[in-house]
Design an enzyme around this catalytic site. Structure first.
Site, PDB file in Angstrom:
ATOM      1  CB  THR A 307      -0.911   0.041   1.236  1.00  0.00           C
ATOM      2  OG1 THR A 307      -0.128   0.390   2.395  1.00  0.00           O
ATOM      3  CG2 THR A 307      -1.596  -1.287   1.465  1.00  0.00           C
ATOM      4  CG  ASP A 308       1.441   5.767  -1.360  1.00  0.00           C
ATOM      5  OD1 ASP A 308       2.412   5.959  -0.606  1.00  0.00           O
ATOM      6  OD2 ASP A 308       1.292   6.384  -2.423  1.00  0.00           O
ATOM      7  CE1 TYR A 309       3.218   8.051   6.635  1.00  0.00           C
ATOM      8  CE2 TYR A 309       5.314   7.512   5.612  1.00  0.00           C
ATOM      9  CZ  TYR A 309       4.605   7.977   6.685  1.00  0.00           C
ATOM     10  OH  TYR A 309       5.278   8.374   7.823  1.00  0.00           O
ATOM     11  CB  ALA A 311      -3.103   3.655   1.374  1.00  0.00           C
TER      12      ALA A 311
END
Length: 794
Positions: A307-309, A311
């Site tokens: 995932t992104d930060y 997310a």
């Protein structure tokens, strides 16, 4: 660069042609997941009995907590003395609760963390260390959008290769790049990380970067894993505002936004990253259709998804999950394998498994994918293979790396205007240059945003230094800052309003006028004025969206003041997006778009200004006349009431698709870029006026360098299907060739089309062709083409 290889992108319906000096790039069946690939000996996707047995044995020994720990990605910190993690975080590693870490570079520091993971945990499982290696590690290359403007796949692949060599010597084995988001709104700050608006160009560039980062063998100690991000649709954020929602039709999703990701998957990218956005109402981090049905089942992706930060945590704010536990359930069951920073998996996967809301089989699958990548990196064989202090000294900031960065920066620059040829500057005709602007002698902004471990202090070469190195004592250089490149004081109230820091000039109105007055004084006594203007690098990148595209601060006032002197006026623009350059286009003699050119950017700018390098860059993204035209892109639909000769009903012009206060056309079109020489295109010819289902069609055009300088030209091929089961774009890029021409040289340039190159997603969402009439166009920019017509027959 005398020969060209033509390769067909059949599943995208595109033809890609590149020069033989570049690595051949194949897009075999980009969308169709049934394509058969012959994997090379060292391709990580090959299965290994020894790997399978090792992972099976290791999984059998792992506790539930240890398995979950492998899916946790945490961030280190940067302090004055270097990277660090706190004691609590080190204890997490000892507890086996960390599978990977990022923002932690340096061979010695990485070895300390790896030692904890390997020697102070029960099973000794090594960690993966990643970093945002976007456009360089310590040798910083141009901002990604600038690299894209080179249309030079060999140079782009080399820049990624050098970044990987430096990063891997500095303890890093994983990069969070390439970003392959298609972008059509220049207000969005992350334009700077993109390859622009076109799916063919973005696909080609993304593949080049994957190959540069990963090489042919990710187990080598000079390569790193790449990440395909952001999957998917993040570049379509509404209103150009970062993190905003996206709403994309199924046709547009598959035709425009997914192709670069499929191209990277086929090229062997090891990891995918989810975006922050919701797509058609479902956040992509919890989107089972995208992450499981498409990426895993249809496309057969074998790596892992991160995932992104935070997310996962943000699924709650989206209104998609009721709390973080629910968010962890949705994201994990949706197909996201590793949680970046948010620690939701660490906290909630165990109770979710106990409650039968997450299956242990799904957990084992995700953990296996992470462990397999550690095996393929060679970490189980030698966990310290990326932590050799001596290797860093031999690989980082070498003369060869800096030379490549200089070359890439020169290739990235786009000559937008050169009225009466004030460029290149002729030292035989001048004795002095007024060098004016906040970016003319500026190191900090030179390397742009997301500049990895790049030095913003002493390392970057400024434009002033670059010109001084070329001109020596032969030409006098007079420098003045002249203006600010940040927001003016009137914007400072935004800081308290939003609770964040907004870059401000820090100057009074009197100071600002004094800067302009100083610039006027040196300009009056100089033969030519070179302005280096643009944006503070913090105005591009993540969370850096704008509502205006004009040059910030008092740069407009500076330009107008200098114009009043009637001196030759040259503008160099440094920014991470297309800007509103209407006034400059009408009032400035020459404009060079330099983006953020990197560590050696000042030298590269000077080389171009002084004619040591002939610019050949072409725009990968349309420059609008004003923000009111946004979004604006070249491959739009025609509408039922198009303006101009394409209007078959002869509707009065006031009732056509147009603006009352602006032309429809862009200021600078996709593919636009001038040279210090001139290229003349002869009339194109077709091998036939008909293309059969099993045949091919060759377009030939003679291109001549009619100037007196050697130069490179990007010859672009577009097609338009006149009638389809769904409306078709007015033109689509199908191929390009970048060729070098000696003065007076003529080349016969050929493109070969097959029916597969004309395939598209039809009204029923099947992939295929529809017989009928097509226009095929060739030229040096999307708005400067010659067209012919052919028929695709049954």
């Amino acid at each position: 660069m005398n020969f060209c290889i033509k390769t067909s992108c059949c599943a995208l319906g595109i033809l890609f042609s590149q020069c033989i000096h570049a690595t051949p790039t194949m897009f075999s069946d980009v969308i169709n997941p049934s394509s058969n690939q012959n994997l090379s000996k060292h391709d990580w996707r090959n299965r290994s009995r020894s790997m399978d047995k090792f992972i099976d044995d290791l999984l059998g020994k792992m506790t539930l907590d240890e398995k979950i720990g492998q899916l946790d990605l945490q961030s280190g910190y940067r302090g004055v003395t270097g990277p660090f993690v706190n004691a609590a975080y080190e204890q997490q590693i000892r507890n086996g609760n960390v599978g990977a870490i990022f923002n932690a570079y340096g061979a010695e520091f990485g070895k300390r963390l790896q030692t904890i993971a390997v020697e102070q945990t029960r099973l000794g499982i090594p960690i993966i260390i990643g970093h945002d290696v976007i456009h360089g590690h310590k040798t910083i290359f141009p901002q990604s959008i600038g690299e894209a403007a080179s249309w030079d796949l060999e140079a782009i692949q080399l820049s990624a290769k050098i970044a990987a060599k430096e990063a891997s010597a500095d303890g890093i084995m994983w990069s969070f790049a390439p970003m392959a988001d298609i972008v059509r709104d220049p207000r969005w700050g992350r334009v700077s990380e993109s390859a622009g608006e076109d799916p063919l160009l973005t696909s080609a560039i993304s593949v080049a970067r994957v190959k540069g980062f990963q090489g042919e063998d990710i187990s080598r100690d000079d390569t790193i894993m790449a990440t395909a991000k952001h999957f998917v649709g993040y570049g379509a954020s509404q209103a150009g505002r970062d993190y905003n929602s996206t709403d994309i039709s199924e046709h547009r999703l598959w035709s425009l936004y997914l192709p670069p990701f499929k191209a990277m998957l086929d090229a062997g990218v090891t990891t995918f990253m989810t975006g922050f956005n919701d797509l058609n109402g479902t956040p992509v981090t919890g989107n089972r259709y995208l992450l499981k049905d498409v990426l895993r089942d249809k496309w057969g992706f074998k790596g892992f998804v991160v995932t992104d930060y935070t997310a996962v945590n943000e699924l709650v704010a989206h209104g998609y999950a009721k709390d973080e536990k629910h968010a962890a359930q949705l994201a994990f069951n949706g197909g996201a394998d590793m949680d970046m920073v948010g620690q939701t998996y660490l906290k909630y996967l165990k109770p979710l498994i106990e409650e039968k809301k997450v299956s242990e089989a799904r957990l084992n699958d995700a953990v296996r994918r992470v462990l397999e990548m550690k095996w393929r990196l060679g970490l189980f064989a030698d966990p310290y293979r990326y932590h050799d202090d001596k290797r860093a000294a031999k690989r980082i900031l070498t003369k060869e790396n800096l030379a490549a960065a200089t070359d890439m920066a020169r290739r990235s620059m786009v000559l937008l205007k050169n009225h009466n040829q004030p460029l290149p500057i002729d030292t035989k005709k001048i004795n002095s240059i007024a060098l004016i602007g906040p970016l003319a002698d500026n190191r900090y902004d030179m390397i742009g945003n997301w500049a990895g471990a790049g030095d913003r202090g002493a390392q970057p070469v400024t434009v002033k230094e670059g010109l001084e190195s070329i001109l020596g004592d032969d030409v006098t250089i007079r420098y003045a800052k002249g203006a600010t490149h940040s927001y003016l004081l009137s914007h400072t109230g935004m800081s308290s309003l939003m609770g964040i820091d907004v870059p401000v000039s820090g100057q009074t109105k009197e100071d600002l006028q004094s800067d302009i007055d100083e610039a006027l004084q040196i300009a009056k006594t100089s033969d030519v004025v070179v302005m280096v203007l643009g944006e503070d690098q913090r105005m591009s990148g993540e969370a850096s969206s704008r509502t205006e595209l004009t040059l910030p601060g008092n740069q407009q006032a500076l330009m107008e003041a200098l114009r009043s002197l009637n001196k030759p006026l040259i503008l160099v623009v440094m920014s991470g997006r297309p800007n509103d350059l209407r006034w400059a286009d009408s009032n400035v003699d020459a404009i060079l778009q330099a983006w953020y050119p990197g560590t050696m950017g000042g030298q590269a700018v000077a080389d171009v200004l002084m004619g040591k390098y002939n610019p050949a860059g072409k725009l990968p993204m349309t420059f609008p006349r004003s923000v009111g035209q946004v979004p604006l892109f070249y491959n739009h639909k025609n509408t039922g009431r198009p303006i101009g000769s394409a209007n078959p009903s002869h509707t009065p012009v006031e009732y056509t698709s147009r603006y009352d206060d602006s032309l429809n056309s862009p200021l600078y079109a996709f593919g636009h870029g001038l040279s210090y020489t001139q290229f003349e295109y002869g009339p194109p010819t077709l091998s036939s006026e008909k293309l059969t289902l099993k045949g091919e069609l060759t377009l030939t055009v003679k291109v001549t360098n009619v100037g007196d300088r050697k130069g490179e030209e990007v010859i672009q091929l577009y097609t338009h299907q006149k009638v389809g089961s769904i409306t078709r774009p007015v033109k689509e890029l199908k191929g390009f060739q970048k060729l070098e021409f000696a003065p007076g040289e003529t080349k016969n340039v050929k493109f070969t089309l097959t029916p597969a190159d004309l395939a598209f997603f039809r009204a029923d969402m099947t992939w295929g062709i529809e017989p009928g009439e097509f226009d095929v166009m060739v030229g040096g920019a999307s708005n400067q083409v010659q067209a012919l017509t052919f028929t695709l027959t049954d």
